[in-house]
Motif scaffolding. Structure first.
Motif, PDB file in Angstrom:
ATOM      1  N   ASN A  60       9.336  -0.184   6.382  1.00 60.92           N
ATOM      2  CA  ASN A  60       8.427   0.931   6.099  1.00 60.92           C
ATOM      3  C   ASN A  60       7.056   0.793   6.746  1.00 60.92           C
ATOM      4  O   ASN A  60       6.337   1.778   6.906  1.00 60.92           O
ATOM      5  N   SER A  90       0.840  -1.204   0.000  1.00 56.57           N
ATOM      6  CA  SER A  90       0.000   0.000   0.000  1.00 56.57           C
ATOM      7  C   SER A  90       0.875   1.253   0.000  1.00 56.57           C
ATOM      8  O   SER A  90       2.041   1.198   0.434  1.00 56.57           O
ATOM      9  N   TYR A 105       2.607   8.954  17.906  1.00 58.64           N
ATOM     10  CA  TYR A 105       3.123   8.685  16.556  1.00 58.64           C
ATOM     11  C   TYR A 105       4.495   9.335  16.356  1.00 58.64           C
ATOM     12  O   TYR A 105       5.445   8.682  15.904  1.00 58.64           O
ATOM     13  N   ASP A 139       2.762 -10.049  10.353  1.00 57.73           N
ATOM     14  CA  ASP A 139       2.418  -8.888  11.168  1.00 57.73           C
ATOM     15  C   ASP A 139       3.716  -8.468  11.862  1.00 57.73           C
ATOM     16  O   ASP A 139       4.243  -9.213  12.696  1.00 57.73           O
ATOM     17  N   THR A 155      -1.760   8.982   0.647  1.00 60.54           N
ATOM     18  CA  THR A 155      -1.803   7.514   0.656  1.00 60.54           C
ATOM     19  C   THR A 155      -3.039   7.080   1.453  1.00 60.54           C
ATOM     20  O   THR A 155      -3.642   7.900   2.147  1.00 60.54           O
ATOM     21  N   LYS A 162      -7.243   5.552   7.442  1.00 58.93           N
ATOM     22  CA  LYS A 162      -7.168   4.544   8.517  1.00 58.93           C
ATOM     23  C   LYS A 162      -7.065   5.191   9.895  1.00 58.93           C
ATOM     24  O   LYS A 162      -6.735   4.535  10.876  1.00 58.93           O
ATOM     25  N   ILE A 187       3.215   4.261   0.200  1.00 56.41           N
ATOM     26  CA  ILE A 187       4.642   4.506  -0.065  1.00 56.41           C
ATOM     27  C   ILE A 187       5.373   3.198  -0.361  1.00 56.41           C
ATOM     28  O   ILE A 187       6.211   3.135  -1.270  1.00 56.41           O
ATOM     29  N   LYS A 200       8.264   7.663  15.521  1.00 58.82           N
ATOM     30  CA  LYS A 200       9.013   7.956  14.289  1.00 58.82           C
ATOM     31  C   LYS A 200      10.371   8.565  14.604  1.00 58.82           C
ATOM     32  O   LYS A 200      11.364   8.303  13.928  1.00 58.82           O
TER      33      LYS A 200
HETATM   34  P1  NAD Z   1      -0.384   2.957   4.147  1.00 55.49           P
HETATM   35  O1  NAD Z   1      -1.393   2.774   5.206  1.00 55.49           O
HETATM   36  O2  NAD Z   1      -0.804   3.080   2.733  1.00 55.49           O
HETATM   37  O3  NAD Z   1       0.744   1.839   4.247  1.00 55.49           O
HETATM   38  C1  NAD Z   1       1.163   1.304   5.477  1.00 55.49           C
HETATM   39  C2  NAD Z   1       1.570  -0.125   5.231  1.00 55.49           C
HETATM   40  O4  NAD Z   1       2.038  -0.702   6.466  1.00 55.49           O
HETATM   41  C3  NAD Z   1       0.395  -0.973   4.750  1.00 55.49           C
HETATM   42  O5  NAD Z   1       0.865  -1.829   3.751  1.00 55.49           O
HETATM   43  C4  NAD Z   1       0.008  -1.749   5.996  1.00 55.49           C
HETATM   44  O6  NAD Z   1      -0.601  -2.979   5.717  1.00 55.49           O
HETATM   45  C5  NAD Z   1       1.382  -1.951   6.622  1.00 55.49           C
HETATM   46  N1  NAD Z   1       1.284  -2.316   8.029  1.00 55.49           N
HETATM   47  C6  NAD Z   1       0.680  -1.642   9.040  1.00 55.49           C
HETATM   48  N2  NAD Z   1       0.754  -2.346  10.170  1.00 55.49           N
HETATM   49  C7  NAD Z   1       1.407  -3.494   9.868  1.00 55.49           C
HETATM   50  C8  NAD Z   1       1.785  -4.637  10.615  1.00 55.49           C
HETATM   51  N3  NAD Z   1       1.505  -4.746  11.917  1.00 55.49           N
HETATM   52  N4  NAD Z   1       2.444  -5.622   9.979  1.00 55.49           N
HETATM   53  C9  NAD Z   1       2.730  -5.538   8.661  1.00 55.49           C
HETATM   54  N5  NAD Z   1       2.406  -4.485   7.905  1.00 55.49           N
HETATM   55  C10 NAD Z   1       1.745  -3.487   8.508  1.00 55.49           C
HETATM   56  O7  NAD Z   1       0.416   4.271   4.587  1.00 55.49           O
HETATM   57  P2  NAD Z   1       1.717   5.001   3.982  1.00 55.49           P
HETATM   58  O8  NAD Z   1       1.397   6.441   4.023  1.00 55.49           O
HETATM   59  O9  NAD Z   1       2.198   4.375   2.736  1.00 55.49           O
HETATM   60  O10 NAD Z   1       2.742   4.710   5.170  1.00 55.49           O
HETATM   61  C11 NAD Z   1       3.983   4.060   5.001  1.00 55.49           C
HETATM   62  C12 NAD Z   1       4.946   4.579   6.063  1.00 55.49           C
HETATM   63  O11 NAD Z   1       5.167   5.965   5.834  1.00 55.49           O
HETATM   64  C13 NAD Z   1       4.436   4.455   7.484  1.00 55.49           C
HETATM   65  O12 NAD Z   1       5.496   4.029   8.323  1.00 55.49           O
HETATM   66  C14 NAD Z   1       4.016   5.879   7.830  1.00 55.49           C
HETATM   67  O13 NAD Z   1       4.082   6.142   9.200  1.00 55.49           O
HETATM   68  C15 NAD Z   1       5.043   6.675   7.043  1.00 55.49           C
HETATM   69  N6  NAD Z   1       4.686   8.059   6.746  1.00 55.49           N
HETATM   70  C16 NAD Z   1       3.578   8.346   5.986  1.00 55.49           C
HETATM   71  C17 NAD Z   1       3.265   9.672   5.724  1.00 55.49           C
HETATM   72  C18 NAD Z   1       2.069  10.062   4.906  1.00 55.49           C
HETATM   73  O14 NAD Z   1       1.710  11.261   4.917  1.00 55.49           O
HETATM   74  N7  NAD Z   1       1.435   9.173   4.185  1.00 55.49           N
HETATM   75  C19 NAD Z   1       4.090  10.698   6.234  1.00 55.49           C
HETATM   76  C20 NAD Z   1       5.198  10.367   6.983  1.00 55.49           C
HETATM   77  C21 NAD Z   1       5.492   9.037   7.243  1.00 55.49           C
END
Ligand code: NAD
Length: 248
Positions: free
Chosen positions: A86, A15, A149, A59, A184, A189, A17, A153
Motif C-alpha cells: 500500500n 498512516s 502518479y 524504505d 488522509t 505531503k 489508509i 498506479k
Molecule cells: P499517507 O501519506 O497517509 O500514507 C502513505 C504511507 O506510505 C505512509 O505510511 C508513508 O510513510 C508510506 N510510504 C511512502 N513512501 C514510502 C517508502 N519509500 N517506503 C515505505 N513507506 C513509504 O497516504 P494514504 O492516502 O494513506 O495513501 C496510501 C496509498 O493509497 C498510497 O499508495 C496512495 O497512492 C493510495 N491512494 C490514496 C488516495 C487518497 O485520496 N488518499 C487515493 C487513491 C490512492
C-alpha cells in the motif's frame, strides 16, 4: 473475526489508509506487521494498533530494505497470509515541469516498491494467501497534472492480473483496491499551500457522484474483504472504492 490468526503485512501501515487497515485487520483477528519509512511513526502506529502488532522500518524504494524486513518477518513470525502493498506517494505536476528525479521517485516507490514487496514476500506466503495492491481511481481517466502518479498506479492493475495467473498454482489471490479521494495525510505531503489544497480538494469533490471524500476506514473494509475467505473466488480484479468517481 474474518481474519482470525492470519498474519498480515501492511506497507505504509503507519498512516492513512494503511493505518486504518491495520486497525481493521486487528479487529478481524489478524496479527499485523506494519512496515513504514519513519521509525518514530512506525513505532507509534504499532503501539496504537496494540497487542502483538510488529513495526518494521524499511524504505520500499530500496530492495535491500524490503529484503531485510522480510528476513525479520521470517525470524519473528515465519509466514505471511495477507500482504497489503500500500505504500505510495502522490505529487502532481504538469508534464512540462516533471523532472527525472520526480519521475524516478514515484516509480521507485509506487511501482518498484510494490513489485519487490510482492517478490520478497513470496517465499513466506502461505497457500491461499492474499496480496492486495493499492492503485487509484485515477488509473481510469485523465486528470491534468497526474501523468506520473496515474501511470504508476495504472501499472499495478496489470501487475495484479499477471500475478493472479502466475501465482494461482499456489492458490495465492492477487487483487487491487482503487480508492477515490480519501481524507488522509497524503494531501498535506504534496507540497501545496493550504489554500491550494482547498482548491484542489474542491475541484476533486466536484467530480465525485457521491459528493464527499471517502474515509480511510471505508477502504480498510474493502481490503479486509479482499483479504478474507469471503473473496475466495476473487482474483486478478480491482475493487473501486471511489464514490463513483471513475464512472463520471
Ligand atoms: P499517507 O501519506 O497517509 O500514507 C502513505 C504511507 O506510505 C505512509 O505510511 C508513508 O510513510 C508510506 N510510504 C511512502 N513512501 C514510502 C517508502 N519509500 N517506503 C515505505 N513507506 C513509504 O497516504 P494514504 O492516502 O494513506 O495513501 C496510501 C496509498 O493509497 C498510497 O499508495 C496512495 O497512492 C493510495 N491512494 C490514496 C488516495 C487518497 O485520496 N488518499 C487515493 C487513491 C490512492
Amino acid at each position: 473475526m474474518k481474519l482470525l490468526n492470519k498474519i498480515a503485512v501492511i506497507t505504509g501501515g503507519n498512516s492513512g489508509i494503511g493505518l486504518a487497515t491495520a486497525h481493521e485487520f486487528k479487529a478481524q483477528g489478524a496479527r499485523v506487521i506494519i512496515i513504514g519509512r519513519k521509525p518514530d511513526a512506525v513505532a507509534a502506529a504499532a503501539k496504537e494498533v496494540g497487542g502483538d502488532t510488529i513495526g518494521l522500518v524499511a524504505d520500499v524504494s530500496l530492495v535491500a530494505d524490503i529484503e531485510r524486513a522480510f528476513a525479520k518477518i521470517r525470524e519473528q513470525v515465519g509466514r505471511v497470509d495477507i500482504l497489503f502493498a500500500n505504500a505510495g506517494i502522490a505529487k502532481f505536476l504538469p508534464i512540462a515541469e516533471v523532472t527525472e528525479e520526480f519521475f524516478l521517485e514515484h516509480t521507485a516507490i509506487n511501482v518498484k516498491g510494490a513489485y519487490f514487496t510482492a517478490q520478497k514476500a513470496l517465499p513466506l506466503l502461505s497457500e491461499g494467501a492474499s496480496i492486495i495492491f493499492t492503485s487509484s481511481t485515477v488509473s481510469h481517466f485523465g486528470m491534468p497534472g497526474s501523468s506520473v502518479y496515474s501511470m504508476t498506479k495504472a501499472a499495478l492493475i496489470n501487475l495484479a492480473k499477471t500475478l493472479a495467473v502466475e501465482l494461482a498454482g499456489r492458490k495465492i489471490r492477487v487483487n487491487v483496491v482503487s480508492p477515490g479521494p480519501i481524507a488522509t495525510p497524503i494531501f498535506g505531503k504534496m507540497g501545496l499551500t493550504e489554500e491550494a489544497q482547498k482548491e484542489v480538494g474542491g475541484a476533486i469533490l466536484a467530480q465525485v457522484p457521491l459528493a464527499r471524500f471517502g474515509e480511510a476506514s471505508e477502504i480498510a473494509k474493502a481490503v479486509a474483504y479482499l483479504a478474507s475467505s469471503d473473496a475466495a473466488y476473487v482474483t486478478g480484479t480491482e475493487l473501486l472504492v471511489d464514490g463513483g468517481m471513475a464512472q463520471g
